[in-house]
Design a protein around this motif. Structure first.
Motif, PDB file in Angstrom:
ATOM      1  N   LEU A   1       2.274  -7.899   4.203  1.00  0.00           N
ATOM      2  CA  LEU A   1       1.954  -6.497   4.456  1.00  0.00           C
ATOM      3  C   LEU A   1       3.157  -5.587   4.266  1.00  0.00           C
ATOM      4  CD1 LEU A   1      -0.359  -4.632   5.180  1.00  0.00           C
ATOM      5  CD2 LEU A   1       0.335  -4.832   7.577  1.00  0.00           C
ATOM      6  N   GLU A   2       4.326  -6.019   4.709  1.00  0.00           N
ATOM      7  CA  GLU A   2       5.520  -5.175   4.550  1.00  0.00           C
ATOM      8  C   GLU A   2       5.811  -4.927   3.077  1.00  0.00           C
ATOM      9  OE1 GLU A   2       6.655  -3.459   6.859  1.00  0.00           O
ATOM     10  OE2 GLU A   2       6.167  -4.549   8.671  1.00  0.00           O
ATOM     11  N   PHE A   3       5.601  -5.927   2.231  1.00  0.00           N
ATOM     12  CA  PHE A   3       5.821  -5.736   0.794  1.00  0.00           C
ATOM     13  C   PHE A   3       4.828  -4.722   0.231  1.00  0.00           C
ATOM     14  CE2 PHE A   3       5.504  -6.476  -3.694  1.00  0.00           C
ATOM     15  CZ  PHE A   3       6.818  -6.667  -4.077  1.00  0.00           C
ATOM     16  N   ALA A   4       3.553  -4.859   0.591  1.00  0.00           N
ATOM     17  CA  ALA A   4       2.521  -3.952   0.071  1.00  0.00           C
ATOM     18  C   ALA A   4       2.774  -2.512   0.492  1.00  0.00           C
ATOM     19  CB  ALA A   4       1.142  -4.414   0.544  1.00  0.00           C
ATOM     20  N   VAL A   5       3.114  -2.303   1.750  1.00  0.00           N
ATOM     21  CA  VAL A   5       3.356  -0.942   2.253  1.00  0.00           C
ATOM     22  C   VAL A   5       4.590  -0.337   1.585  1.00  0.00           C
ATOM     23  CG1 VAL A   5       3.958   0.406   4.297  1.00  0.00           C
ATOM     24  CG2 VAL A   5       2.146  -1.281   4.420  1.00  0.00           C
ATOM     25  N   ALA A   6       5.652  -1.124   1.446  1.00  0.00           N
ATOM     26  CA  ALA A   6       6.869  -0.612   0.808  1.00  0.00           C
ATOM     27  C   ALA A   6       6.622  -0.269  -0.659  1.00  0.00           C
ATOM     28  CB  ALA A   6       8.004  -1.636   0.942  1.00  0.00           C
ATOM     29  N   ALA A   7       5.851  -1.093  -1.375  1.00  0.00           N
ATOM     30  CA  ALA A   7       5.540  -0.802  -2.777  1.00  0.00           C
ATOM     31  C   ALA A   7       4.786   0.514  -2.891  1.00  0.00           C
ATOM     32  CB  ALA A   7       4.718  -1.941  -3.391  1.00  0.00           C
TER      33      ALA A   7
END
Length: 115
Positions: free
Chosen positions: A76-82
């Motif tokens: 989730l952290e990767f998706a939100v940051a992207a």
């Protein structure tokens, strides 16, 4: 969605509109494989250049995370940051690298976008 359609993974983006150009941005993810409670990402306060493509960037970041990351938090952290980075780019395409997304994730969610 889990009960009605049998989904095992349910993501939801959360936008807080402060103004047309300033938003809070985070998401929730319920993933039966890794956790029984929804995980909420860090919240970013973002200055929006262009919202077009933000949802696509979240979805593609989520797919990448599900394929490459080991746990719900990292997915989730990767998706939100992207998606957060995409909001800083005009046009429909997210022109950032995986390294740039990882750098924002590791920044601790300060919301400061370095380009």
């Amino acid at each position: 969605m889990k009960e009605t359609y049998g989904f095992k993974t349910v993501p939801i983006t959360l936008r807080e509109s402060y103004s047309a150009s300033k938003n809070g941005w985070s998401a929730l993810l319920l993933d039966d494989k890794n956790c029984k409670e929804p995980y909420r990402s860090k919240k970013y306060d973002i200055e929006i250049v262009d919202r077009v493509g933000g949802g696509d960037s979240f979805a593609s970041g989520l797919i990448y995370g599900l394929l490459e990351k080991q746990n719900t938090k990292d997915v989730l952290e990767f998706a939100v940051a992207a998606s957060c980075l995409k909001h800083s780019i005009p046009g429909d395409f997210n022109l950032v690298s995986i390294d740039e997304v990882e750098k924002l994730v590791k920044s601790g969610g300060s919301g400061r976008v370095e380009r």
